[in-house]
Design a protein around this motif. Structure first.
Motif, short mmCIF file in Angstrom:
data_model
loop_
_atom_site.label_atom_id
_atom_site.label_comp_id
_atom_site.label_asym_id
_atom_site.label_seq_id
_atom_site.Cartn_x
_atom_site.Cartn_y
_atom_site.Cartn_z
N LYS A 99 0.16 14.18 -1.08
CA LYS A 99 -0.38 15.67 -0.95
C LYS A 99 -1.42 15.82 0.11
N PRO A 100 -1.75 17.14 0.56
CA PRO A 100 -2.75 17.16 1.50
C PRO A 100 -3.98 17.22 0.83
N GLN A 101 -4.99 16.62 1.66
CA GLN A 101 -6.18 16.29 1.23
C GLN A 101 -7.20 17.20 1.60
N LYS A 102 -8.36 17.19 0.76
CA LYS A 102 -9.38 18.29 1.23
C LYS A 102 -10.77 17.76 1.37
N GLU A 103 -11.60 18.23 2.13
CA GLU A 103 -13.00 17.62 2.35
C GLU A 103 -13.40 18.10 1.05
N ALA A 104 -14.25 17.28 0.30
CA ALA A 104 -15.20 17.45 -0.98
C ALA A 104 -16.31 17.03 -0.98
N VAL A 105 -17.11 16.56 0.21
CA VAL A 105 -18.21 16.03 0.25
C VAL A 105 -19.33 16.85 -0.64
N GLY A 139 0.74 -1.16 -0.06
CA GLY A 139 0.12 0.08 0.05
C GLY A 139 0.94 1.11 -0.01
N ASP A 140 2.07 1.14 0.49
CA ASP A 140 2.90 2.28 0.76
C ASP A 140 4.00 2.37 -0.47
N MET A 141 3.84 1.62 -1.47
CA MET A 141 4.83 1.26 -2.42
C MET A 141 4.59 2.41 -3.59
N ASP A 142 4.44 3.58 -3.49
CA ASP A 142 4.62 4.55 -4.64
C ASP A 142 4.81 5.81 -4.16
N ASP A 143 5.32 6.73 -5.10
CA ASP A 143 5.77 7.92 -4.70
C ASP A 143 4.32 8.89 -4.16
N ASN A 144 3.58 8.89 -4.55
CA ASN A 144 2.23 9.51 -4.05
C ASN A 144 1.77 9.06 -2.57
N MET A 145 2.16 7.85 -2.21
CA MET A 145 1.92 7.44 -0.69
C MET A 145 3.01 7.68 -0.03
N ARG A 146 4.13 7.81 -0.52
CA ARG A 146 5.37 8.08 0.17
C ARG A 146 5.19 9.65 0.65
N HIS A 154 -1.55 16.23 -9.62
CA HIS A 154 -0.10 16.79 -9.88
C HIS A 154 -0.50 17.62 -11.13
N ALA A 155 0.17 18.90 -11.39
CA ALA A 155 0.03 19.60 -12.36
C ALA A 155 1.35 19.41 -13.33
#
Ligand code: ADP
Ligand code: MG
Length: 728
Positions: free
Chosen positions: A410-416, A400-407, A517-518
């Motif tokens: 990026k901050p998460q935002k509430e988007a409900v 589950g932690d084996m990629d650049d994004n998980m390592r 990512h942009a």
């Protein structure tokens, strides 16, 4: 046929010398022996061949094996012959056989000797063979690489579509086993439907490869150096670098070679002997790295490939999965690194533009998934597994932690609220639109389709204007992965609601999203590990450049150009040798202007405790050096530029490009004689004044200043003379 457990194992031992079945092999074989139709999805290297080879060897009659590549068939036939005392046990039937050989195959089948008959699908359609096979006992039919049936797969073969018809001709009752390493839900459905085996017993091994590490980096002009540095940091390990074009393969292999990496190129343009040689060198570890087009890899079974780098983004996630699947087969380290730039996607789209519309639609949809993978900031493993229809939770799943994004999350935002808004819009617009259209509707952006469907008159039109389109694209992808909505494949990707999505609108309390990512915003090229430009240093270097320019009475750009400063602020050169390797800086220029800059960088590195990449000197191939010498001597001899260009088969434009790179890295070229030919004295004076006073040596600015008085070529020509005389 009722085989007990131990009996099957005995056969395994007897024929193959293995003690145990792997993964799902035993269940698959049992089903096939029970005359069931079977469908198998197992990752590459999982041991699919044995699933049909063993039951074929155990049973009466001949099993027909359909496979797309002659080379793969030959390998298998050799392997099977190796474990039997009769060569007739396995045959390949194809167009290259002569009459006598065909007779031999037929005799062996008729005598019950042949257990496995490998055929390419196009051979099977021949009446002669079909009629013959009809008369003999066929144990079952195996369709290897079965994804070739589906045009939604990554290597569609039209001939695979006729298999059912042929089977019916031979014996419609024989069991069928289809096998593949990659199949999205859509491809899988195509396979079952096309072979008429919807009731097949299906076995699917998980696609998760927990030991693979996934990473995407933005592709910049420095990609060769970045790859070189990566490989040098992994010295002695085996790896594959994939490029799209043969030319790129050759170039990159050379760059690696001159930097002391044991690397060889591999592509279909090399002759067969060289290809075999390079492949063997890789397998025998005489070289560490193969730089290849996708022609390389089918049937490669090297267990300890430690990295797979994609210099160019592949055209589908299936291809990517398949190619990266060659890393870490032994369960050890496997770093999968892809370089991504949206420009490459546009290039791939251009390649498709000549194809039939339906094919383009499919190609485009597959490519968009790839863009999604590259730009996503969610778990890459989850993204891939979702694509193959598998659920995965990075918080608890293996790897589950084996990629650049998980390592580096990026901050998460509430988007409900936005999720509910989005689902409502999809529903209110009739679940008929694709992701791109929904984003346009959210943004209130009209086009011909939107106005003809009167969507712009709906009250939800533009209801998401407060956000960027990229925000909605990212949110749609994440809501897809959450399985609140789905993409309908038949209609090339219209978004439709799932029950969980309808529930969410009523009762959902939270939805945490991460923005993508942009990568393709030019202004904000994101930080590359160990290779980002240090903006503070750039600023200091620019100040110094100005000072030096003023002292020497030349414009700053004459000292060093911006890309050179950027490169210095990336690589932190601290010796003259390193300086001479900076982009656009040759030895001459390093000697002339380098010292003060080195002093500054040295101080800066010390003050800020900067760890420099120790292997930072990335040499270029010097592939142009042969030409470079030719240009310099020709110009010394005052040859006409037209002759020089045509001698090298170049356009004038390209010649000037080359000369610019020579002059800008500090070598003086006496191009005055040719300037005399092209420009009169007044013109020369005017241009000289201009370049002396201008803030920049940019051509566009000069063109604007003179407003059509000069051709671009003339200005560039004069600039060559100017830089040569003033700077060098
Ligand atoms: P696939 O077609 O699924 O990519 P292959 O059929 O080529 O995989 O098998 C990959 C390797 O695994 C082969 O070298 C094969 O001999 C080996 N293999 C298959 N089954 C077993 C087993 N039960 N025990 C040990 N090795 C196996
Ligand atoms: Mg196989």
């Amino acid at each position: 046929m009722a085989e007990t457990t131990t009996e099957l194992e005995e056969h395994l031992k007897k024929f193959f010398g293995f003690d145990q079945f792997r993964g799902l092999q035993k269940q698959v074989i049992t089903s096939l022996l029970n005359k069931e139709d079977v469908f198998v999805i197992m990752p590459t290297g999982g041991g699919k061949s044995l699933c049909y080879q063993l039951p074929a060897l155990m049973q009466e009659g001949t099993a027909i094996v359909v496979s797309p590549l002659i080379a793969l068939m030959k390998n298998q036939v050799d392997a099977i012959r190796g474990i039997s005392d009769h060569d007739g046990v396995a045959h390949v039937l194809n167009s290259s056989l002569n009459k006598g050989e065909i007779q031999q195959v037929k005799d062996d089948i008729a005598n019950g000797v042949t257990k496995l008959l490998y055929v390419a699908p196009e051979s099977l359609t021949k009446d002669e063979y079909a009629d013959f096979l009809k008369e003999h006992k066929i144990s079952f039919l195996a369709v290897d690489e079965a994804h070739c049936i589906s045009e939604w797969g990554h290597d569609f073969r039209p001939e695979y579509r006729n298999l059912r018809k042929i089977i019916d001709r031979i014996d419609e009752g024989i069991p069928i086993i289809g096998l593949t390493a990659t199949a999205t839900p859509k491809v899988r459905e195509d396979i079952l439907k096309n072979l008429h085996i919807q009731d097949a017993t299906s076995y699917q091994a998980s696609f998760n490869r927990p030991n693979l590490y996934y990473e995407v980096r933005p592709k910049t002009g420095q990609v060769d150096s970045d790859i070189t540095r990566f490989i040098k940091g992994n010295e002695g390990k085996s790896g594959i670098v994939y490029c799209l074009s043969r030319k790129r393969v050759e170039e990159l292999a050379q760059v690696l070679q001159v930097n002391g990496i044991k690397a060889v190129p591999y592509h279909a343009g090399l002759d067969a002997k060289t290809r075999v040689k390079h492949q063997d060198m890789f397998l025998m570890e005489d070289v560490d790295v193969v730089v290849a087009t996708i022609a390389f890899g089918m049937g490669i079974d090297k267990p300890d490939v430690r990295f797979v780098i994609h210099h160019d983004i592949p055209k589908s996630i299936e291809s990517y999965y398949q190619e990266t699947g060659r890393a870490g087969r032994d369960g050890g380290e496997g770093h999968c690194l892809a370089y991504y730039s949206y420009k490459d996607i546009e290039k791939l789209e251009k390649f498709m533009s000549g194809k039939p519309i339906a094919e383009q639609e499919i190609g485009h949809a597959l490519l968009q998934e790839m863009v999604g993978y590259a730009e996503t900031s969610m778990s890459r493993r989850q993204f891939i597994l979702h694509y193959f229809g598998e659920e995965f939770d990075p918080a608890t799943g293996d790897g589950g932690d084996m990629d650049d994004n998980m390592r580096n999350p990026k901050p998460q935002k509430e988007a409900v609220d936005d999720v509910k808004k989005l689902i409502n819009v999809i529903e209110a617009s009739g679940e008929r639109y694709k992701s791109k259209d929904i984003v346009n509707i959210m943004m209130g952006k009209t086009n011909a389709m939107i106005s003809s469907h009167k969507l712009d008159q709906q009250d939800f039109f533009g209801s998401g204007k407060d956000k960027e389109p990229t925000y909605w694209t990212a949110l749609i992808r994440q809501v897809l992965v959450a399985r609140y909505i789905k993409k309908d494949i038949e209609s090339y990707g219209t978004l439709q609601l799932l029950d969980a999505g309808k529930d969410f609108v009523k009762t959902g309390k939270t939805f945490m999203m991460t923005e993508d990512h942009a990568y393709h915003l030019d202004d904000a090229s994101p930080k590359v590990q160990g290779g980002a430009t240090d903006n503070r240093l750039v600023k200091m270097l620019k100040d110094l450049r100005k000072k030096v320019g003023a002292q020497k009475n030349v414009p700053p750009y004459v000292v060093f150009q911006d890309p050179s400063l950027d490169d210095m602020a990336t690589k932190y050169p601290i010796t003259m040798e390193e300086m001479a390797n900076i982009h656009g800086v040759g030895e001459g220029k390093a000697r002339k202007y380098g010292a003060k800059f080195l002093e500054l960088i040295n101080q800066y590195v010390e003050d800020n405790d900067i760890t420099r990449p120790d292997d930072l000197i990335i040499k270029s191939t010097g592939s142009k050096s042969g030409n470079k010498l030719y240009f310099i001597t020709s110009i010394d001899r005052k040859l006409s530029f037209d002759d020089i260009a045509s001698a090298k088969g170049m356009e004038m434009n390209d010649l000037i490009n080359e000369l610019e790179s020579i002059v800008y890295s500090g070598t003086k070229l006496n191009v005055g004689y040719w300037v005399e030919e092209m420009l009169d004295e007044d013109q020369q004076e005017e241009l000289h004044e201009y370049f002396l006073e201008s803030e920049t040596d940019g051509i566009d600015e000069a063109m604007e200043e003179f407003d059509g008085d000069y051709e671009e070529e003339e200005i560039r020509l004069y600039r060559l003379k100017f830089i040569s005389e003033v700077a060098n």
